[in-house]
Design a protein around this motif. Structure first.
Motif, PDB file in Angstrom:
ATOM      1  N   TYR A 166      10.974 -32.475  -8.000  1.00 10.36           N
ATOM      2  CA  TYR A 166      12.217 -32.003  -7.382  1.00 10.36           C
ATOM      3  C   TYR A 166      13.328 -31.842  -8.408  1.00 10.36           C
ATOM      4  CZ  TYR A 166      14.232 -36.696  -7.676  1.00 10.36           C
ATOM      5  OH  TYR A 166      14.724 -37.888  -8.140  1.00 10.36           O
ATOM      6  N   ASP A 195      22.425 -35.489   1.327  1.00 11.20           N
ATOM      7  CA  ASP A 195      23.135 -34.986   2.505  1.00 11.20           C
ATOM      8  C   ASP A 195      22.533 -35.497   3.808  1.00 11.20           C
ATOM      9  OD1 ASP A 195      24.808 -33.634   0.767  1.00 11.20           O
ATOM     10  OD2 ASP A 195      23.922 -31.652   1.160  1.00 11.20           O
ATOM     11  N   CYS A 200      17.674 -24.523  -8.472  1.00 12.52           N
ATOM     12  CA  CYS A 200      17.391 -25.113  -9.783  1.00 12.52           C
ATOM     13  C   CYS A 200      15.982 -24.726 -10.219  1.00 12.52           C
ATOM     14  CB  CYS A 200      17.518 -26.633  -9.697  1.00 12.52           C
ATOM     15  SG  CYS A 200      17.043 -27.482 -11.206  1.00 12.52           S
ATOM     16  N   ASP A 242      20.133 -32.933  -3.562  1.00  7.77           N
ATOM     17  CA  ASP A 242      21.299 -32.610  -2.737  1.00  7.77           C
ATOM     18  C   ASP A 242      20.969 -32.747  -1.253  1.00  7.77           C
ATOM     19  OD1 ASP A 242      22.618 -32.066  -5.103  1.00  7.77           O
ATOM     20  OD2 ASP A 242      22.694 -29.894  -4.793  1.00  7.77           O
ATOM     21  N   GLU A 243      19.845 -32.158  -0.834  1.00 16.34           N
ATOM     22  CA  GLU A 243      19.457 -32.257   0.571  1.00 16.34           C
ATOM     23  C   GLU A 243      19.186 -33.712   0.956  1.00 16.34           C
ATOM     24  OE1 GLU A 243      16.411 -29.873   3.318  1.00 16.34           O
ATOM     25  OE2 GLU A 243      15.369 -31.186   1.884  1.00 16.34           O
ATOM     26  N   GLY A 274      14.292 -28.797  -1.385  1.00 19.04           N
ATOM     27  CA  GLY A 274      15.619 -29.249  -0.949  1.00 19.04           C
ATOM     28  C   GLY A 274      16.289 -30.124  -1.991  1.00 19.04           C
ATOM     29  N   HIS A 316      13.863 -20.717  -6.615  1.00 20.31           N
ATOM     30  CA  HIS A 316      13.240 -20.438  -5.321  1.00 20.31           C
ATOM     31  C   HIS A 316      12.349 -19.203  -5.425  1.00 20.31           C
ATOM     32  CE1 HIS A 316      12.930 -20.911  -1.027  1.00 20.31           C
ATOM     33  NE2 HIS A 316      13.283 -19.655  -0.838  1.00 20.31           N
ATOM     34  N   ASN A 355      18.480 -28.793  -5.996  1.00 23.44           N
ATOM     35  CA  ASN A 355      18.495 -27.873  -4.854  1.00 23.44           C
ATOM     36  C   ASN A 355      17.538 -26.708  -5.108  1.00 23.44           C
ATOM     37  OD1 ASN A 355      19.966 -25.786  -6.387  1.00 23.44           O
ATOM     38  ND2 ASN A 355      21.653 -27.255  -6.296  1.00 23.44           N
TER      39      ASN A 355
END
Length: 124
Positions: A74, A110, A80, A106-107, A103, A4, A77
């Motif tokens: 991607y 979810d 990473c 995982d996002e 995201g 991030h 999360n």
């Protein structure tokens, strides 16, 4: 430092934006930067696997010949770093339209959004 922290210059997309691109059939390449075994288990619909460990200039030229192609990368999360590293390598090769979905898988999972395994729908 997390992935991030390394991505300030990368334009990002949200889960809603990415889902819309997939559903609308937009012309873009979705890149899963996870290890091949993780990709094989499940990935976002239509994604190709391109982890930084397998990055190769010739392979890229064959898989994505147009350097102006829209690309969304991607990972699992925001913490990473593999997706950011793959995106930076793409940019270093001259790809001009690279975006990051921070995201990640995982996002996506979810939120109850679809995953694939071997080209078929996968429900965890």
């Amino acid at each position: 430092m997390t992935g991030h922290d390394l991505q300030p210059h990368l334009p990002t997309v949200t889960a809603d934006e990415l889902l819309r691109k997939i559903k609308d059939g937009d012309d873009f390449v979705l890149v899963d930067a996870l290890a091949p075994m993780v990709y094989a288990h499940s990935h976002l619909p239509g994604a190709i696997n391109l982890p930084p460990s397998a990055f190769d200039r010739d392979r890229m030229a064959r898989r994505i010949p147009d350097r102006d192609t829209a690309i969304v990368v991607y990972c699992p999360n925001p913490d990473c770093e593999d997706s950011v590293e793959t995106a930076q390598r793409l940019e270093a090769l001259g790809y001009t339209n690279v975006h990051h979905y921070p995201g990640g898988k995982d996002e996506w999972r979810d939120l109850g959004l679809p995953l694939e395994r071997a080209g078929k729908p996968f429900v965890p």
